[in-house]
Write a protein that holds these residues in place. Structure first.
Motif, PDB file in Angstrom:
ATOM      1  N   LEU A  69       0.809  -1.298   0.015  1.00  0.00           N
ATOM      2  CA  LEU A  69       0.206  -0.041  -0.059  1.00  0.00           C
ATOM      3  C   LEU A  69       0.917   1.325  -0.126  1.00  0.00           C
ATOM      4  N   PRO A  70       0.454   2.372  -0.680  1.00  0.00           N
ATOM      5  CA  PRO A  70       1.276   3.554  -0.597  1.00  0.00           C
ATOM      6  C   PRO A  70       1.548   4.400   0.644  1.00  0.00           C
ATOM      7  N   VAL A  71       2.349   5.343   0.416  1.00  0.00           N
ATOM      8  CA  VAL A  71       2.529   6.152   1.620  1.00  0.00           C
ATOM      9  C   VAL A  71       1.676   7.429   1.095  1.00  0.00           C
ATOM     10  N   TYR A  72       0.766   8.023   1.880  1.00  0.00           N
ATOM     11  CA  TYR A  72      -0.167   8.768   1.611  1.00  0.00           C
ATOM     12  C   TYR A  72      -0.412  10.042   2.348  1.00  0.00           C
ATOM     13  N   GLU A  73      -0.611  11.348   1.690  1.00  0.00           N
ATOM     14  CA  GLU A  73      -0.479  12.385   2.782  1.00  0.00           C
ATOM     15  C   GLU A  73      -2.221  12.552   2.816  1.00  0.00           C
ATOM     16  N   CYS A  74      -2.383  12.454   4.224  1.00  0.00           N
ATOM     17  CA  CYS A  74      -3.699  12.558   4.782  1.00  0.00           C
ATOM     18  C   CYS A  74      -3.821  12.728   6.187  1.00  0.00           C
ATOM     19  N   ASN A  75      -4.995  12.825   6.615  1.00  0.00           N
ATOM     20  CA  ASN A  75      -5.363  12.906   8.082  1.00  0.00           C
ATOM     21  C   ASN A  75      -5.494  11.389   8.590  1.00  0.00           C
ATOM     22  N   GLU A  76      -4.363  10.918   9.228  1.00  0.00           N
ATOM     23  CA  GLU A  76      -4.517   9.549   9.684  1.00  0.00           C
ATOM     24  C   GLU A  76      -5.611   8.920  10.274  1.00  0.00           C
ATOM     25  N   THR A  77      -6.212   9.750  10.982  1.00  0.00           N
ATOM     26  CA  THR A  77      -7.310   9.110  11.656  1.00  0.00           C
ATOM     27  C   THR A  77      -8.739   9.116  10.953  1.00  0.00           C
ATOM     28  N   ARG A  78      -8.713   9.812   9.876  1.00  0.00           N
ATOM     29  CA  ARG A  78      -9.777   9.924   8.773  1.00  0.00           C
ATOM     30  C   ARG A  78      -9.724   8.710   7.894  1.00  0.00           C
ATOM     31  N   ILE A  79      -8.598   8.341   7.466  1.00  0.00           N
ATOM     32  CA  ILE A  79      -8.302   7.328   6.554  1.00  0.00           C
ATOM     33  C   ILE A  79      -8.442   5.890   7.264  1.00  0.00           C
ATOM     34  N   ALA A  80      -7.913   5.884   8.734  1.00  0.00           N
ATOM     35  CA  ALA A  80      -8.149   4.955   9.659  1.00  0.00           C
ATOM     36  C   ALA A  80      -9.612   4.526   9.694  1.00  0.00           C
ATOM     37  N   GLN A  81     -10.356   5.643   9.865  1.00  0.00           N
ATOM     38  CA  GLN A  81     -11.915   5.287   9.953  1.00  0.00           C
ATOM     39  C   GLN A  81     -12.311   4.470   8.773  1.00  0.00           C
ATOM     40  N   VAL A  82     -11.993   4.977   7.512  1.00  0.00           N
ATOM     41  CA  VAL A  82     -12.239   4.257   6.494  1.00  0.00           C
ATOM     42  C   VAL A  82     -12.023   2.672   6.314  1.00  0.00           C
ATOM     43  N   PHE A  83     -10.752   2.112   6.858  1.00  0.00           N
ATOM     44  CA  PHE A  83     -10.383   1.025   6.705  1.00  0.00           C
ATOM     45  C   PHE A  83     -11.062   0.240   7.989  1.00  0.00           C
ATOM     46  N   GLN A  84     -11.407   0.919   9.025  1.00  0.00           N
ATOM     47  CA  GLN A  84     -11.805   0.347  10.247  1.00  0.00           C
ATOM     48  C   GLN A  84     -13.258   0.026  10.028  1.00  0.00           C
ATOM     49  N   ASN A  85     -14.080   0.898   9.328  1.00  0.00           N
ATOM     50  CA  ASN A  85     -15.338   0.445   8.917  1.00  0.00           C
ATOM     51  C   ASN A  85     -15.520  -0.646   7.887  1.00  0.00           C
ATOM     52  N   LEU A  86     -14.881  -0.429   6.789  1.00  0.00           N
ATOM     53  CA  LEU A  86     -14.865  -1.689   5.988  1.00  0.00           C
ATOM     54  C   LEU A  86     -14.250  -3.032   6.402  1.00  0.00           C
ATOM     55  N   LEU A  87     -13.491  -3.035   7.252  1.00  0.00           N
ATOM     56  CA  LEU A  87     -12.523  -4.273   7.796  1.00  0.00           C
ATOM     57  C   LEU A  87     -13.720  -4.790   8.816  1.00  0.00           C
ATOM     58  N   GLY A  88     -14.256  -3.931   9.447  1.00  0.00           N
ATOM     59  CA  GLY A  88     -14.885  -4.187  10.682  1.00  0.00           C
ATOM     60  C   GLY A  88     -16.451  -4.804  10.314  1.00  0.00           C
ATOM     61  N   ASN A  89     -16.849  -4.214   9.275  1.00  0.00           N
ATOM     62  CA  ASN A  89     -18.204  -4.919   8.634  1.00  0.00           C
ATOM     63  C   ASN A  89     -17.887  -6.212   8.083  1.00  0.00           C
ATOM     64  N   ALA A  90     -16.646  -6.266   7.563  1.00  0.00           N
ATOM     65  CA  ALA A  90     -16.375  -7.595   6.862  1.00  0.00           C
ATOM     66  C   ALA A  90     -16.278  -8.842   7.861  1.00  0.00           C
ATOM     67  N   VAL A  91     -15.494  -8.499   9.151  1.00  0.00           N
ATOM     68  CA  VAL A  91     -15.514  -9.284  10.174  1.00  0.00           C
ATOM     69  C   VAL A  91     -16.759  -9.308  10.780  1.00  0.00           C
ATOM     70  N   LYS A  92     -17.529  -8.641  11.143  1.00  0.00           N
ATOM     71  CA  LYS A  92     -18.651  -8.629  11.962  1.00  0.00           C
ATOM     72  C   LYS A  92     -19.805  -9.493  11.193  1.00  0.00           C
ATOM     73  N   TYR A  93     -19.871  -9.346   9.810  1.00  0.00           N
ATOM     74  CA  TYR A  93     -21.158 -10.243   9.118  1.00  0.00           C
ATOM     75  C   TYR A  93     -20.360 -11.341   8.465  1.00  0.00           C
ATOM     76  N   MET A  94     -19.314 -11.816   8.599  1.00  0.00           N
ATOM     77  CA  MET A  94     -18.574 -12.896   8.170  1.00  0.00           C
ATOM     78  C   MET A  94     -19.483 -14.249   8.508  1.00  0.00           C
ATOM     79  N   ASP A  95     -19.877 -14.930   7.612  1.00  0.00           N
ATOM     80  CA  ASP A  95     -20.903 -16.221   7.745  1.00  0.00           C
ATOM     81  C   ASP A  95     -20.211 -17.546   7.523  1.00  0.00           C
TER      82      ASP A  95
END
Length: 391
Positions: free
Chosen positions: A249-275
């Motif tokens: 994955l690249p090194v990207y200029e951003c607000n770390e907390t904001r982009i962490a929210q993106v991955f946390q929501n996407l990964l968290g949903n994938a884990v939560k609803y895994m069947d």
């Protein structure tokens, strides 16, 4: 861009050190229906700007005196945000390059033909009026967003206070009346506690969503690979679910907390609803010409195509909260953050086989509202092209 809103004759400031040219051109413009004020120097022009506030400035590039036309135009743009059209007898590349820095609305070569000048003036006045209206709308939108943000914080405090009281009361009841409660009574107390916790979570997620576009946020170069690893550790997925990063994955200029929210929501949903007995979640990235395309792919239950757009809407959830569903804010937050950076987010899925969430981030972050709108429109167009492909 300032533009007078009255139905009066447009006011034009003509700045040129040739007195005869000023007189003749001003007479012609007045016959065409404009109010014209003339200035022979930069000093006179700036004084008129302070007192008369014209709708448009016609500026001689080669103005003589302490400041030339380009410097004067730059000062006018900086202090008064007024549209400028350059008038010049010079067309060499150096002067054109210098003039472009001040972002003029037009560049007309002398001798001036009044019909051509009128056409240029009308186009610029219309554009200036449109930009002025757009800026007013953006200002009002920012004010409304700030009020909404402030309101969310006030409501959060006012709602959380009684919730804390309700939770304490249910804890006391469960502890002090443990021997007196029937099984149904204990179940009801537990349900109250769970609903209070769910409401607490909902309030926090609403605050999170309302704070996405806060202006004063720190940006830094973030290693997104390390960020995803940190998010994965925080999620603490069960042993039967593995999360892997497929490529660098690249090194990207951003607000770390904001982009962490993106991955946390996407990964968290994938884990939560895994069947599936063996859950597999893969994070990938592909470098395109102008942006990075990320993906979070799982082998979970999948989503019906008719719900692809719905899942990104605020408070929309496919699973009811009392059956383990979320608040309906997570993916809406993902969408808002990604679009704030000028990217786009979309979904591909097949029932029973899993889902892939894609999002893009431009290689150079859009700064102005126009750049963000253009970048988001481009990203959405690319997203429509990418649909049907997978990393």
């Amino acid at each position: 861009m300032k533009y007078s809103q009255q139905n009066a004759r447009p006011k034009i400031l003509l700045v040129d050190d040739e007195a005869d040219f000023c007189v003749i051109t001003a007479l012609g413009l007045k016959k065409l229906g404009y109010d014209v004020v003339t200035a022979l120097s930069a000093c006179d022009a700036l004084n008129i700007m302070r007192t008369n506030r014209p709708d448009l400035v016609l500026m001689d590039v080669s103005l003589e005196g302490q400041f030339d036309g380009i410097q004067t135009a730059e000062q006018i743009r900086s202090d008064f945000d007024t549209a400028v059209i350059y008038l010049t007898g010079h067309t060499d590349d150096f002067i054109v390059r210098q003039a472009k820095i001040t972002e003029p609305f037009g560049y007309i070569v002398k001798p001036v033909e009044l019909g051509e000048l009128k056409a240029a003036i009308e186009v610029v006045l219309y554009k200036a009026k449109t930009e002025s209206e757009l800026k007013n709308l953006n200002r009002r939108l920012e004010e409304a967003n700030q009020k909404l943000h402030d309101f969310a914080h006030v409501v959060s405090h006012d709602l959380k206070t009684p919730l804390r009281g309700i939770r304490r009361l249910t804890e006391w009841i469960a502890k002090d009346c443990a021997n007196k409660l029937t099984p149904d009574g204990r179940k009801h107390v537990q349900q109250i506690t769970e609903r209070v916790d769910r409401m607490y979570s909902l309030i926090d997620r609403i605050l999170e969503y309302s704070s996405v576009e806060d202006k004063d946020e720190d940006k830094s170069m973030v290693d997104l690979g390390e960020l995803v690893n940190s998010v994965t550790e925080m999620i603490n997925s069960p042993e039967n679910v593995t999360i892997t990063i497929e490529n660098q994955l690249p090194v990207y200029e951003c607000n770390e907390t904001r982009i962490a929210q993106v991955f946390q929501n996407l990964l968290g949903n994938a884990v939560k609803y895994m069947d599936k007995p063996q859950g597999r979640i893969r994070v990938g990235c592909v470098e395109e010409e102008f942006f990075w395309k990320f993906s979070v792919k799982d082998n979970g239950p999948g989503i019906e195509k008719k719900h692809f757009d719905k899942v990104f809407e605020l408070f929309k959830t496919l699973v009811p909260p009392d059956k383990g569903g979320g608040t309906g804010i997570g993916l809406a937050t993902v969408k808002r953050i990604v679009e704030m950076y000028g990217g786009s987010v979309w979904l591909e899925s097949e029932l029973g086989k899993g889902s892939t969430f894609f999002f893009t981030l431009p290689k150079r972050e859009a700064t102005s509202e126009n750049e963000k709108s253009a970048a988001t429109a481009t990203a959405r167009k690319q997203a429509s092209i990418f649909r049907g492909t997978a990393i």
